[in-house]
Scaffold this active site. Sequence first.
Site, PDB file in Angstrom:
ATOM      1  N   ASP A  26      -7.491  -3.965  -5.211  1.00  0.00           N
ATOM      2  CA  ASP A  26      -7.071  -2.679  -4.642  1.00  0.00           C
ATOM      3  C   ASP A  26      -5.674  -2.275  -5.133  1.00  0.00           C
ATOM      4  OD1 ASP A  26      -8.596  -4.527  -3.046  1.00  0.00           O
ATOM      5  OD2 ASP A  26      -8.583  -3.117  -1.378  1.00  0.00           O
ATOM      6  N   ASP A  51       0.787  -1.231   0.000  1.00  0.00           N
ATOM      7  CA  ASP A  51       0.000   0.000   0.000  1.00  0.00           C
ATOM      8  C   ASP A  51       0.819   1.282   0.000  1.00  0.00           C
ATOM      9  OD1 ASP A  51      -2.750  -0.848  -0.096  1.00  0.00           O
ATOM     10  OD2 ASP A  51      -2.414  -1.745   1.867  1.00  0.00           O
TER      11      ASP A  51
END
Length: 403
Positions: free
Chosen positions: A178, A117
């Site tokens: 994602d 991330d």
Amino acid sequence: MRYFITYFSIILLLISCSQERRTAQSPTFSTQKAKQAIAQCALQYEGMVKQMPPAQFPRSFEGGKMINSDKFWWCSGFYPGTLWYLYEATKDEKWKALATAKTLELDSVKNETRHHDLGFMLFCSYGNAYKITKNEKFLEPLITGAYTLAKRFNPNVGAIKSWDWDGRRGWKYPVIIDNMMNLELLTWVGEREGQSSSLLKIANEHAQTTIKHHFRQDYSSYHVIDYNPENGSVLHKNTAQGLSDESSWARGQAWGLYGYTMMYRYTKNRVYLEQAKHIAGFILSNPNYPADGVPYWDFNDPKIPNTYRDASAGAVMASAFIDLSQFTKDETLGKQYFDQASTILNTLSSNQYLAKVGENGHFLLKHSVGNLPRNSEVDTPLSYADYYYVEALVKYLETQKAI
């Protein structure tokens, strides 16, 4: 004559219903409403700033209690990113100072190797900082972070590994939809280096691999694809946050829509544009997609309409639809995308979703869903919902040349 009148009445009824449907999907959203929403967001975040201690970042607000995170939580970049957007929209120097201070707190994130991330954490903060200020001091963490993220790429799989934990499925090399969002960090840094950059190659290969394995025939997306790291074969197709393995988790569809629109913006590869349009088609034609544009948390929840909406998914979609509308040469389709973004923003800017100043723990949006299967952050505010909402407002105003 009686039959003619009856037939004519039915036609009028159908036209009326059609007009009601179009009106519901294309409300009046204007630069004035967008500016009013930005002003309300700024007032609300003045309260957020006052309650946010150093080295802490807002995550959610549940049961009347503020929930913060440290800088290594995957959402840490959204708060400074929102501050940067407030500066861009208002030109008020206080937001620049606050955004700078919070961004610099994330410096060591550039060396984080435990998950994928870094794009969320660094590009939303340092990326916006550099794009808005052009200050060179914000560059190094982006470059270092991009190469740190690239270490998670496996050429056998052709994708970046998302998590090092295996869930309860025995995953060996899980890749989640994602992860498309984190490609922006690689692509942006790679473009600065030139077309021979290894970062560009990694980002493109990941995007291509995701097209190949993450999408069903109707262009809905699986959440998690688990690969064999030795030969790249698909081991499992699962979900972690959706209703079921075969359901269409709303934020997953939003990540895909945004991710491929973003990849087209950088690369101008029409494969990505077509993929984004296909995903948009799935969303817009889905019978369970509400007319007001804010999706239910999962398109396949059998409890619809008596289940949760996800404002965070709606905010991501709004931002993506604005961009997609600018890239589509078909004027009719482009208008449809822009009208859809306007519909979503109009809904999110209503009292139903946009919190009154001083309420909602000083978060902007109400009614997001983090991870319903684990009963985590259900019907709560979320920092990334705020970020993409303000981003969409800024984009809307930019398209209207109002910033």
